[in-house]
Write an enzyme that holds these catalytic residues in place. Sequence first.
Site, PDB file in Angstrom:
ATOM      1  N   LYS A  60      -3.776 -11.743  32.612  1.00  9.53           N
ATOM      2  CA  LYS A  60      -4.487 -12.406  33.716  1.00  9.53           C
ATOM      3  C   LYS A  60      -4.095 -11.787  35.053  1.00  9.53           C
ATOM      4  O   LYS A  60      -4.960 -11.492  35.884  1.00  9.53           O
ATOM      5  CB  LYS A  60      -4.158 -13.903  33.672  1.00  9.53           C
ATOM      6  CG  LYS A  60      -4.784 -14.734  34.753  1.00  9.53           C
ATOM      7  CD  LYS A  60      -4.951 -16.176  34.322  1.00  9.53           C
ATOM      8  CE  LYS A  60      -3.638 -16.947  34.269  1.00  9.53           C
ATOM      9  NZ  LYS A  60      -3.085 -17.231  35.612  1.00  9.53           N
ATOM     10  N   GLY A 112      -4.396 -20.134  41.320  1.00 12.15           N
ATOM     11  CA  GLY A 112      -3.494 -19.908  42.446  1.00 12.15           C
ATOM     12  C   GLY A 112      -3.428 -18.438  42.817  1.00 12.15           C
ATOM     13  O   GLY A 112      -3.358 -18.082  44.000  1.00 12.15           O
ATOM     14  N   ARG A 149      -1.796 -27.523  45.358  1.00 15.32           N
ATOM     15  CA  ARG A 149      -0.720 -26.519  45.338  1.00 15.32           C
ATOM     16  C   ARG A 149      -0.390 -25.977  46.738  1.00 15.32           C
ATOM     17  O   ARG A 149      -1.257 -25.887  47.602  1.00 15.32           O
ATOM     18  CB  ARG A 149      -1.103 -25.402  44.362  1.00 15.32           C
ATOM     19  CG  ARG A 149      -1.246 -25.978  42.950  1.00 15.32           C
ATOM     20  CD  ARG A 149      -1.563 -24.957  41.929  1.00 15.32           C
ATOM     21  NE  ARG A 149      -0.490 -23.985  41.772  1.00 15.32           N
ATOM     22  CZ  ARG A 149      -0.584 -22.911  41.001  1.00 15.32           C
ATOM     23  NH1 ARG A 149      -1.702 -22.674  40.346  1.00 15.32           N
ATOM     24  NH2 ARG A 149       0.430 -22.095  40.901  1.00 15.32           N
ATOM     25  N   SER A 194       8.143 -15.025  44.479  1.00 15.68           N
ATOM     26  CA  SER A 194       6.722 -15.188  44.165  1.00 15.68           C
ATOM     27  C   SER A 194       5.965 -13.875  44.318  1.00 15.68           C
ATOM     28  O   SER A 194       5.848 -13.319  45.411  1.00 15.68           O
ATOM     29  CB  SER A 194       6.089 -16.238  45.082  1.00 15.68           C
ATOM     30  OG  SER A 194       4.684 -16.146  45.005  1.00 15.68           O
ATOM     31  N   GLN A 227       2.850 -13.682  43.970  1.00 25.10           N
ATOM     32  CA  GLN A 227       1.599 -13.974  44.682  1.00 25.10           C
ATOM     33  C   GLN A 227       1.793 -13.819  46.183  1.00 25.10           C
ATOM     34  O   GLN A 227       0.935 -13.268  46.872  1.00 25.10           O
ATOM     35  CB  GLN A 227       1.113 -15.379  44.335  1.00 25.10           C
ATOM     36  CG  GLN A 227       0.710 -15.498  42.872  1.00 25.10           C
ATOM     37  CD  GLN A 227       0.272 -16.888  42.474  1.00 25.10           C
ATOM     38  OE1 GLN A 227       0.322 -17.820  43.270  1.00 25.10           O
ATOM     39  NE2 GLN A 227      -0.142 -17.039  41.231  1.00 25.10           N
ATOM     40  N   ASP A 275       6.149 -18.214  33.647  1.00 22.29           N
ATOM     41  CA  ASP A 275       5.000 -18.897  33.048  1.00 22.29           C
ATOM     42  C   ASP A 275       5.241 -19.298  31.589  1.00 22.29           C
ATOM     43  O   ASP A 275       4.404 -19.975  30.991  1.00 22.29           O
ATOM     44  CB  ASP A 275       3.757 -18.004  33.119  1.00 22.29           C
ATOM     45  CG  ASP A 275       3.255 -17.854  34.548  1.00 22.29           C
ATOM     46  OD1 ASP A 275       3.579 -18.711  35.385  1.00 22.29           O
ATOM     47  OD2 ASP A 275       2.534 -16.870  34.824  1.00 22.29           O
ATOM     48  N   LYS A 291       3.272 -25.393  39.696  1.00 23.54           N
ATOM     49  CA  LYS A 291       2.318 -24.581  38.933  1.00 23.54           C
ATOM     50  C   LYS A 291       1.031 -25.393  38.722  1.00 23.54           C
ATOM     51  O   LYS A 291       0.784 -26.342  39.450  1.00 23.54           O
ATOM     52  CB  LYS A 291       2.946 -24.136  37.609  1.00 23.54           C
ATOM     53  CG  LYS A 291       4.141 -23.192  37.799  1.00 23.54           C
ATOM     54  CD  LYS A 291       3.713 -21.892  38.452  1.00 23.54           C
ATOM     55  CE  LYS A 291       4.886 -20.953  38.678  1.00 23.54           C
ATOM     56  NZ  LYS A 291       4.500 -19.760  39.446  1.00 23.54           N
ATOM     57  N   ARG A 343       5.226 -28.702  35.760  1.00 20.53           N
ATOM     58  CA  ARG A 343       5.499 -28.358  34.358  1.00 20.53           C
ATOM     59  C   ARG A 343       6.795 -28.953  33.825  1.00 20.53           C
ATOM     60  O   ARG A 343       6.965 -29.062  32.608  1.00 20.53           O
ATOM     61  CB  ARG A 343       5.467 -26.831  34.169  1.00 20.53           C
ATOM     62  CG  ARG A 343       4.037 -26.320  34.231  1.00 20.53           C
ATOM     63  CD  ARG A 343       3.892 -24.838  33.999  1.00 20.53           C
ATOM     64  NE  ARG A 343       2.474 -24.501  33.929  1.00 20.53           N
ATOM     65  CZ  ARG A 343       1.971 -23.290  34.095  1.00 20.53           C
ATOM     66  NH1 ARG A 343       2.775 -22.267  34.340  1.00 20.53           N
ATOM     67  NH2 ARG A 343       0.668 -23.088  34.009  1.00 20.53           N
ATOM     68  N   ARG A 380      -1.382 -23.926  30.053  1.00 28.79           N
ATOM     69  CA  ARG A 380      -0.175 -23.547  29.299  1.00 28.79           C
ATOM     70  C   ARG A 380       0.484 -24.752  28.616  1.00 28.79           C
ATOM     71  O   ARG A 380       1.153 -24.613  27.610  1.00 28.79           O
ATOM     72  CB  ARG A 380       0.817 -22.813  30.197  1.00 28.79           C
ATOM     73  CG  ARG A 380       0.221 -21.521  30.774  1.00 28.79           C
ATOM     74  CD  ARG A 380       1.256 -20.535  31.224  1.00 28.79           C
ATOM     75  NE  ARG A 380       0.675 -19.551  32.129  1.00 28.79           N
ATOM     76  CZ  ARG A 380      -0.046 -18.496  31.740  1.00 28.79           C
ATOM     77  NH1 ARG A 380      -0.259 -18.278  30.472  1.00 28.79           N
ATOM     78  NH2 ARG A 380      -0.544 -17.656  32.640  1.00 28.79           N
TER      79      ARG A 380
HETATM   80  C1  S3P Z   1       1.304 -14.561  39.276  1.00 30.26           C
HETATM   81  C2  S3P Z   1       2.543 -14.877  39.786  1.00 30.26           C
HETATM   82  C3  S3P Z   1       3.299 -16.071  39.377  1.00 30.26           C
HETATM   83  C4  S3P Z   1       2.763 -16.661  38.081  1.00 30.26           C
HETATM   84  C5  S3P Z   1       1.265 -16.744  38.071  1.00 30.26           C
HETATM   85  C6  S3P Z   1       0.644 -15.378  38.241  1.00 30.26           C
HETATM   86  C7  S3P Z   1       0.619 -13.362  39.771  1.00 30.26           C
HETATM   87  O1  S3P Z   1       3.176 -17.056  40.371  1.00 30.26           O
HETATM   88  O2  S3P Z   1       3.315 -17.922  37.865  1.00 30.26           O
HETATM   89  O3  S3P Z   1       0.793 -17.306  36.868  1.00 30.26           O
HETATM   90  O4  S3P Z   1      -0.376 -12.926  39.136  1.00 30.26           O
HETATM   91  O5  S3P Z   1       1.048 -12.804  40.792  1.00 30.26           O
HETATM   92  P1  S3P Z   1       4.142 -17.096  41.665  1.00 30.26           P
HETATM   93  O6  S3P Z   1       3.829 -15.947  42.536  1.00 30.26           O
HETATM   94  O7  S3P Z   1       3.798 -18.402  42.338  1.00 30.26           O
HETATM   95  O8  S3P Z   1       5.531 -17.091  41.131  1.00 30.26           O
END
Ligand code: S3P
Length: 440
Positions: A25, A98, A126, A171, A173, A320, A347, A351, A393
């Site tokens: 993903k 997210g 979130r 993170s 993200q 995850d 998340k 979780r 999940r």
């Molecule tokens: C992800 C980063 C993670 C992960 C999410 C996908 C990504 O989140 O939990 O499912 O693709 O960059 P965080 O950046 O909040 O840790």
Amino acid sequence: VSKKHLFQVIPTKKIAGTIRVASDKSISHRSVIFGSIAEGTTTINNLLDGGDVIATMHAFKEMGVQMSELRDGKLEIVGSGLKGLKSPNHNLDMGNSGTAMRLLAGLLAAQKFDSTLYGDESLTKRPMLRVVKPLSLMGASIETADNGTPPLTIRGNPQLKAISYRLPVASAQVKSAILLAGLYAEGETSIIEDKITRNHTELMLQTFGYPLLIEDNVISITGGNKLIAVDELKIPADISSAAFFMVAACIAEDADILLTDVGINPTRTGVIDILQLMGADISVQNKRYFGAELVADIRIKSSKLRGIDIPEHLVPLAIDEFPVLFVAAACADGETVLRGAEELKVKESDRILTMARGLQNLGVSVFPAADGIRIKGGAGFLGGEVWACQDHRIAMSFSVAALAAKDAVIIHDCANVETSFPNFVELANSIGMNIKEYHD
Ligand code: S3P
């Protein structure tokens, strides 16, 4: 999305076979994003066709990017170049994702047009200030709801400035949102990471020919270069989706399964390390590369697991996978303790809480904490009912738990399994699990 979508899982003893789980993903999102802002036509193979990635595709189509229909995992994107996105006519729906919302916030903050990002009930709870803060330091203008949650109203600013930023939360993200804004900012943007997080954005920037400097835990990018389309991007199978079947094989009475093409980027393999520490019989075979991403085939057999203290440095590398690792812990002899994992609370659901409640419903002794959980393992599961709280999940983790249950397990709110693993039920049943799906 129907909230009434439920799974009924009948315990089975034997699982066997070779499967390729859903595509990654994280890498799928990034391939659509970078393909859309590159110059030239990018072809993606094995793109994940789940709801989250489709939300990202729709957003770029709304911004004028031409792409083919997604067929058998193949997608062609005619990139618009860094400066070629068009003002969307509608607010952009990020669904449950997210990743889509936070990464696009970084990209959209730097455009010459305004935009609004919104999401479903789960995404709307979130935290978004973690991206809004660093982007604001770069000169972005982003409004959130009162408590720092979506929707995000972004006033585009094509004159962002570079920053140097130490990530306060581990993170990927947040890191990626800043890197995407950094593509447009004047000067050199640096990100300092105290804990390693997934590096798919960095690898993909390099694949698209964008210069990037990585020195120890500092990643630097200078705005104003360009991304060049990639002919054949191959997406690995998702280790986060593979994790369900790794744990399934560990806890089933008679199991031998092979998972093919699994991405084993070292920033993602915490789940293998943790399961091996618990005594799992896992072997990683046939290592090779799909572009910049390391992949392998993973073989797992039934194993006698033991409880462990999960080393904290592995937390971001398995973030995850904890829901399904809690299922493994419940089947292990002795106690398993997780600490330093407060991120689990923000998340797709909380979780720690959703897993603790479900495990308790199935007769497991658990002691949730603010940053983790303690699980007394060894007794297996009773049958019963659990609630996935619309978290993909959680739904898949309890489907796996049912393998070691005394009776059927009913899981409510499973519709979102589709966001990351659309053919989960089909694949699970193909190796001998017994999941029935009901929509009412
Ligand atoms: C992800 C980063 C993670 C992960 C999410 C996908 C990504 O989140 O939990 O499912 O693709 O960059 P965080 O950046 O909040 O840790």
